[in-house]
Write a protein that holds these residues in place. Structure first.
Motif, short mmCIF file in Angstrom:
data_model
loop_
_atom_site.label_atom_id
_atom_site.label_comp_id
_atom_site.label_asym_id
_atom_site.label_seq_id
_atom_site.Cartn_x
_atom_site.Cartn_y
_atom_site.Cartn_z
N MET A 165 -40.20 -31.71 -4.98
CA MET A 165 -39.15 -32.68 -5.30
C MET A 165 -38.80 -32.62 -6.77
N THR A 166 -39.80 -32.52 -7.62
CA THR A 166 -39.57 -32.43 -9.06
C THR A 166 -38.78 -31.16 -9.40
N ASN A 167 -39.15 -30.06 -8.78
CA ASN A 167 -38.42 -28.81 -9.02
C ASN A 167 -36.97 -28.92 -8.57
N GLN A 168 -36.73 -29.57 -7.44
CA GLN A 168 -35.36 -29.75 -6.96
C GLN A 168 -34.54 -30.56 -7.96
N ILE A 169 -35.14 -31.59 -8.50
CA ILE A 169 -34.42 -32.42 -9.48
C ILE A 169 -34.09 -31.60 -10.71
N PHE A 170 -35.05 -30.84 -11.22
CA PHE A 170 -34.78 -30.01 -12.39
C PHE A 170 -33.73 -28.95 -12.11
N GLU A 171 -33.78 -28.36 -10.92
CA GLU A 171 -32.77 -27.37 -10.56
C GLU A 171 -31.38 -27.99 -10.53
N ARG A 172 -31.26 -29.19 -9.98
CA ARG A 172 -29.96 -29.87 -9.95
C ARG A 172 -29.47 -30.16 -11.36
N ARG A 173 -30.37 -30.61 -12.22
CA ARG A 173 -29.97 -30.89 -13.61
C ARG A 173 -29.52 -29.62 -14.31
N ILE A 174 -30.25 -28.54 -14.10
CA ILE A 174 -29.86 -27.27 -14.75
C ILE A 174 -28.50 -26.81 -14.23
N VAL A 175 -28.28 -26.92 -12.92
CA VAL A 175 -26.99 -26.53 -12.35
C VAL A 175 -25.88 -27.40 -12.95
N ASN A 176 -26.12 -28.70 -13.07
CA ASN A 176 -25.11 -29.60 -13.67
C ASN A 176 -24.83 -29.23 -15.12
N ILE A 177 -25.89 -28.89 -15.87
CA ILE A 177 -25.71 -28.48 -17.27
C ILE A 177 -24.93 -27.17 -17.33
N GLU A 178 -25.26 -26.22 -16.48
CA GLU A 178 -24.54 -24.94 -16.46
C GLU A 178 -23.07 -25.17 -16.12
N GLN A 179 -22.80 -26.02 -15.14
CA GLN A 179 -21.41 -26.29 -14.77
C GLN A 179 -20.67 -26.98 -15.91
N ALA A 180 -21.32 -27.87 -16.62
CA ALA A 180 -20.68 -28.55 -17.75
C ALA A 180 -20.37 -27.56 -18.85
N ILE A 181 -21.28 -26.63 -19.10
CA ILE A 181 -21.05 -25.62 -20.14
C ILE A 181 -19.89 -24.71 -19.73
N ILE A 182 -19.84 -24.31 -18.48
CA ILE A 182 -18.77 -23.44 -17.99
C ILE A 182 -17.41 -24.17 -18.12
N GLN A 183 -17.36 -25.44 -17.78
CA GLN A 183 -16.12 -26.22 -17.85
C GLN A 183 -15.68 -26.39 -19.30
N LYS A 184 -16.61 -26.54 -20.21
CA LYS A 184 -16.24 -26.69 -21.63
C LYS A 184 -15.72 -25.38 -22.20
N GLN A 185 -16.22 -24.27 -21.67
CA GLN A 185 -15.76 -22.96 -22.16
C GLN A 185 -14.34 -22.65 -21.71
#
Length: 80
Positions: free
Chosen positions: A59-79
């Motif tokens: 469960m902890t790994n799933q949460i971290f994976e979701r956060r990383i995906v959200n961060i990656e998507q935010a970075i891509i959108q800002k670019q």
């Protein structure tokens, strides 16, 4: 004929010793069985705890994976 009386007594004493030894073996086997049952129950409890820990870790790994995906998507959108 007089020799058979001591032989019978000797055989009876040997049978008595064998019975005592067998009783001792039975008692030891019962103790071993109780110990094995105790250790088995402890081992099963530890396995259950490990399963719970593994589930928490998943469960902890799933949460971290979701956060990383959200961060990656935010970075891509800002670019863009």
């Amino acid at each position: 004929m007089p020799m058979k009386v001591p032989e019978n007594e000797n055989l009876e004493s040997l049978i008595g010793e064998i019975k005592e030894l067998l009783n001792g073996i039975i008692i030891e086997q019962e103790k071993m069985q109780k110990n094995m049952e105790k250790h088995h129950s402890i081992t099963m409890k530890k396995l259950d705890q490990l399963r719970e820990f593994d589930q928490i870790l998943d469960m902890t790994n799933q949460i971290f994976e979701r956060r990383i995906v959200n961060i990656e998507q935010a970075i891509i959108q800002k670019q863009k």
